[in-house]
Write a protein that holds these residues in place. Structure first.
Motif, PDB file in Angstrom:
ATOM      1  N   ARG A 146       0.828  -1.212   0.000  1.00  0.00           N
ATOM      2  CA  ARG A 146       0.000   0.000   0.000  1.00  0.00           C
ATOM      3  C   ARG A 146       0.863   1.263   0.000  1.00  0.00           C
ATOM      4  O   ARG A 146       0.566   2.228  -0.705  1.00  0.00           O
ATOM      5  CB  ARG A 146      -0.934  -0.008   1.213  1.00  0.00           C
ATOM      6  CG  ARG A 146      -2.009  -1.090   1.182  1.00  0.00           C
ATOM      7  CD  ARG A 146      -3.009  -0.913   2.309  1.00  0.00           C
ATOM      8  NE  ARG A 146      -3.982  -2.005   2.321  1.00  0.00           N
ATOM      9  CZ  ARG A 146      -3.897  -3.071   3.114  1.00  0.00           C
ATOM     10  NH1 ARG A 146      -2.893  -3.184   3.994  1.00  0.00           N
ATOM     11  NH2 ARG A 146      -4.815  -4.026   3.058  1.00  0.00           N
ATOM     12  N   ASP A 147       1.939   1.225   0.768  1.00  0.00           N
ATOM     13  CA  ASP A 147       2.824   2.396   0.833  1.00  0.00           C
ATOM     14  C   ASP A 147       3.530   2.630  -0.495  1.00  0.00           C
ATOM     15  O   ASP A 147       3.703   3.781  -0.931  1.00  0.00           O
ATOM     16  CB  ASP A 147       3.847   2.230   1.952  1.00  0.00           C
ATOM     17  CG  ASP A 147       3.221   2.304   3.344  1.00  0.00           C
ATOM     18  OD1 ASP A 147       2.068   2.785   3.445  1.00  0.00           O
ATOM     19  OD2 ASP A 147       3.878   1.888   4.318  1.00  0.00           O
ATOM     20  N   MET A 148       3.949   1.567  -1.145  1.00  0.00           N
ATOM     21  CA  MET A 148       4.616   1.712  -2.439  1.00  0.00           C
ATOM     22  C   MET A 148       3.629   2.221  -3.496  1.00  0.00           C
ATOM     23  O   MET A 148       3.988   3.032  -4.355  1.00  0.00           O
ATOM     24  CB  MET A 148       5.230   0.380  -2.882  1.00  0.00           C
ATOM     25  CG  MET A 148       6.396  -0.096  -2.017  1.00  0.00           C
ATOM     26  SD  MET A 148       7.807   1.049  -1.994  1.00  0.00           S
ATOM     27  CE  MET A 148       7.515   1.942  -0.458  1.00  0.00           C
ATOM     28  N   ASN A 149       2.408   1.737  -3.446  1.00  0.00           N
ATOM     29  CA  ASN A 149       1.377   2.230  -4.356  1.00  0.00           C
ATOM     30  C   ASN A 149       1.170   3.728  -4.159  1.00  0.00           C
ATOM     31  O   ASN A 149       1.058   4.491  -5.131  1.00  0.00           O
ATOM     32  CB  ASN A 149       0.068   1.481  -4.123  1.00  0.00           C
ATOM     33  CG  ASN A 149      -1.038   1.921  -5.066  1.00  0.00           C
ATOM     34  OD1 ASN A 149      -0.909   1.824  -6.283  1.00  0.00           O
ATOM     35  ND2 ASN A 149      -2.127   2.426  -4.498  1.00  0.00           N
ATOM     36  N   ALA A 150       1.121   4.180  -2.899  1.00  0.00           N
ATOM     37  CA  ALA A 150       0.943   5.606  -2.617  1.00  0.00           C
ATOM     38  C   ALA A 150       2.120   6.419  -3.146  1.00  0.00           C
ATOM     39  O   ALA A 150       1.933   7.542  -3.648  1.00  0.00           O
ATOM     40  CB  ALA A 150       0.775   5.815  -1.113  1.00  0.00           C
ATOM     41  N   LYS A 151       3.336   5.854  -3.059  1.00  0.00           N
ATOM     42  CA  LYS A 151       4.523   6.568  -3.545  1.00  0.00           C
ATOM     43  C   LYS A 151       4.481   6.802  -5.051  1.00  0.00           C
ATOM     44  O   LYS A 151       5.116   7.736  -5.559  1.00  0.00           O
ATOM     45  CB  LYS A 151       5.778   5.772  -3.182  1.00  0.00           C
ATOM     46  CG  LYS A 151       6.238   5.917  -1.744  1.00  0.00           C
ATOM     47  CD  LYS A 151       6.840   7.286  -1.494  1.00  0.00           C
ATOM     48  CE  LYS A 151       7.386   7.405  -0.081  1.00  0.00           C
ATOM     49  NZ  LYS A 151       7.881   8.783   0.176  1.00  0.00           N
ATOM     50  N   LEU A 152       3.751   5.957  -5.775  1.00  0.00           N
ATOM     51  CA  LEU A 152       3.682   6.111  -7.230  1.00  0.00           C
ATOM     52  C   LEU A 152       3.072   7.450  -7.628  1.00  0.00           C
ATOM     53  O   LEU A 152       3.348   7.957  -8.727  1.00  0.00           O
ATOM     54  CB  LEU A 152       2.877   4.972  -7.851  1.00  0.00           C
ATOM     55  CG  LEU A 152       3.570   3.611  -7.976  1.00  0.00           C
ATOM     56  CD1 LEU A 152       2.601   2.572  -8.526  1.00  0.00           C
ATOM     57  CD2 LEU A 152       4.814   3.695  -8.847  1.00  0.00           C
ATOM     58  N   HIS A 153       2.244   8.027  -6.779  1.00  0.00           N
ATOM     59  CA  HIS A 153       1.664   9.342  -7.091  1.00  0.00           C
ATOM     60  C   HIS A 153       2.758  10.392  -7.304  1.00  0.00           C
ATOM     61  O   HIS A 153       2.598  11.300  -8.127  1.00  0.00           O
ATOM     62  CB  HIS A 153       0.721   9.789  -5.965  1.00  0.00           C
ATOM     63  CG  HIS A 153      -0.567   9.029  -5.913  1.00  0.00           C
ATOM     64  ND1 HIS A 153      -1.641   9.322  -6.737  1.00  0.00           N
ATOM     65  CD2 HIS A 153      -0.953   7.978  -5.146  1.00  0.00           C
ATOM     66  CE1 HIS A 153      -2.638   8.491  -6.468  1.00  0.00           C
ATOM     67  NE2 HIS A 153      -2.252   7.664  -5.514  1.00  0.00           N
TER      68      HIS A 153
END
Length: 381
Positions: A280-287
């Motif tokens: 989830r944190d890595m997905n958020a970093k994609l922004h």
């Protein structure tokens, strides 16, 4: 002789051996360009992928032939030596270079081509080959890897202290995004200024002598015992085409609901709540990367038939290194390394959804288990 008795590769082998093209060669090659029913390792959907029609097939063959002979004396320098080398050259590398050339001609600035592909999919080889072929078409090309945008060793040490889960460089958050944006913007602007100077030679505002050199960042993976650090940048004055490659170049974040649904299925190797939080944190970093991806003009995906094969490829590469007397990781270490990146951005969610939806993807190149090319599909216009 009909086309069932001769193949393009047989013709190319004859040319490579010193034969000159004859009229029947062009006839057979044009038939094959349009032969959707033919299925060799890189033929499926080829006509649609590269816009080949009955009206332009003959011209496409002539252009590919001219390019083939222009690089004939340099084929030995190509990094790929497989048995399907000529087939890949004819069916993928040559028409792809021609497609990039056509797209570049519609712009008054450099073309930024994104290349998305995991470990072992052939990103480096593709960039090396395209650079050579595009040079024969009169274009200067620069390669930029997402790896070149890593934060410095010192910065990553601080980053790891703040988030101990970042045990390896590579996941979202370990790159200097502002540096990448600045580099691509400088490249995009370099030729625009040159063209403006040509169009307005008497303009006091735009003069060729104010065009500055551009620093292309480079990363030395061997520094600090393999932890890696920035090395001296490459200095160029500009480029016509930029090949920007990386393992998650162009990958967008997915909505939370879709991510949670995916994680609920406990996809290997995501098995713990900690793994889910990391995903989830890595997905958020994609922004944070979206402004960088917005600089891309095109995006192609090198898509393994089975994403898990990259683990096998990495093991093969390490074994070859150790056989040559170099140090390498054990199979267990390699598996942990590869699975770490699957935990960060799982290919079954992020890459597969991009390929299936065609979201911002122009071209999908399937990579088979033996690293040869399978289907080549155009996804969007």
């Amino acid at each position: 002789m009909d086309r069932s008795t001769v193949t393009p590769v047989e013709i190319l082998h004859r040319w490579q051996a010193g034969d000159r093209p004859i009229a029947s060669d062009f006839h057979h090659l044009a038939l094959w360009e349009l032969a959707d029913d033919v299925r060799s390792s890189s033929r499926a959907s080829l006509t649609r992928a590269f816009g080949i029609t009955p009206d332009n097939a003959a011209d496409v063959v002539r252009c590919k032939t001219d390019l083939f002979f222009s690089i004939l004396d340099e084929l030995h320098t190509f990094p790929l030596k497989s048995t399907v080398f000529l087939e890949t050259l004819w069916n993928l590398w040559l028409p792809l270079a021609m497609q990039l050339s056509t797209t570049k001609q519609t712009l008054n600035r450099p073309l930024i081509q994104g290349i998305l592909g995991g470990q072992g999919t052939g990103k480096t080889t593709l960039c090396q080959v395209l650079r050579l072929i595009l040079g024969k078409l009169g274009y200067s090309t620069v390669n930029l890897s997402l790896d070149d945008l890593y934060k410095t060793y010192a910065d990553r040490q601080q980053l790891q202290k703040a988030d101990p889960r970042l045990i390896w460089r590579g996941p979202p958050g370990t790159h200097d995004i502002d540096l990448g944006i600045a580099v691509l913007d400088n490249l995009r602007g370099s030729q625009t200024r040159e063209l403006a100077a040509v169009d307005n030679p008497k303009s006091d505002a735009i003069k060729p002598d104010i065009i500055k050199n551009i620093e292309i960042p480079r990363f030395d993976k061997s520094a600090y015992g393999g932890a890696g650090d920035r090395s001296q940048p490459e200095i160029i004055s500009g480029a016509d085409i930029v090949l920007f490659e990386g393992w998650f170049v162009g990958v967008n974040p997915v909505v939370d609901a879709k991510l949670n649904e995916f994680l609920a299925g406990a996809p290997f190797p995501i098995s713990t709540e900690g793994d889910c939080r990391f995903a989830r944190d890595m997905n958020a970093k994609l922004h944070d990367y979206l402004p960088l991806w917005n600089r891309l003009d095109r995006l192609m995906v090198l898509y393994p038939q089975d994403y898990r094969i990259s683990q096998v490829w990495r093991n093969q590469a390490e074994q070859e290194m150790m056989a040559a007397g170099k140090s390498g990781m054990s199979e267990a270490e390699i598996n942990r390394f590869v699975e770490y990146f699957w935990k960060a951005l799982h290919p079954e969610l992020f890459i597969k959804s991009m390929v299936e939806k065609g979201d911002r993807v122009d071209l999908v190149i399937e990579i088979l288990g033996d690293r040869t090319v399978g289907k080549i599909c155009r996804r969007s216009t």
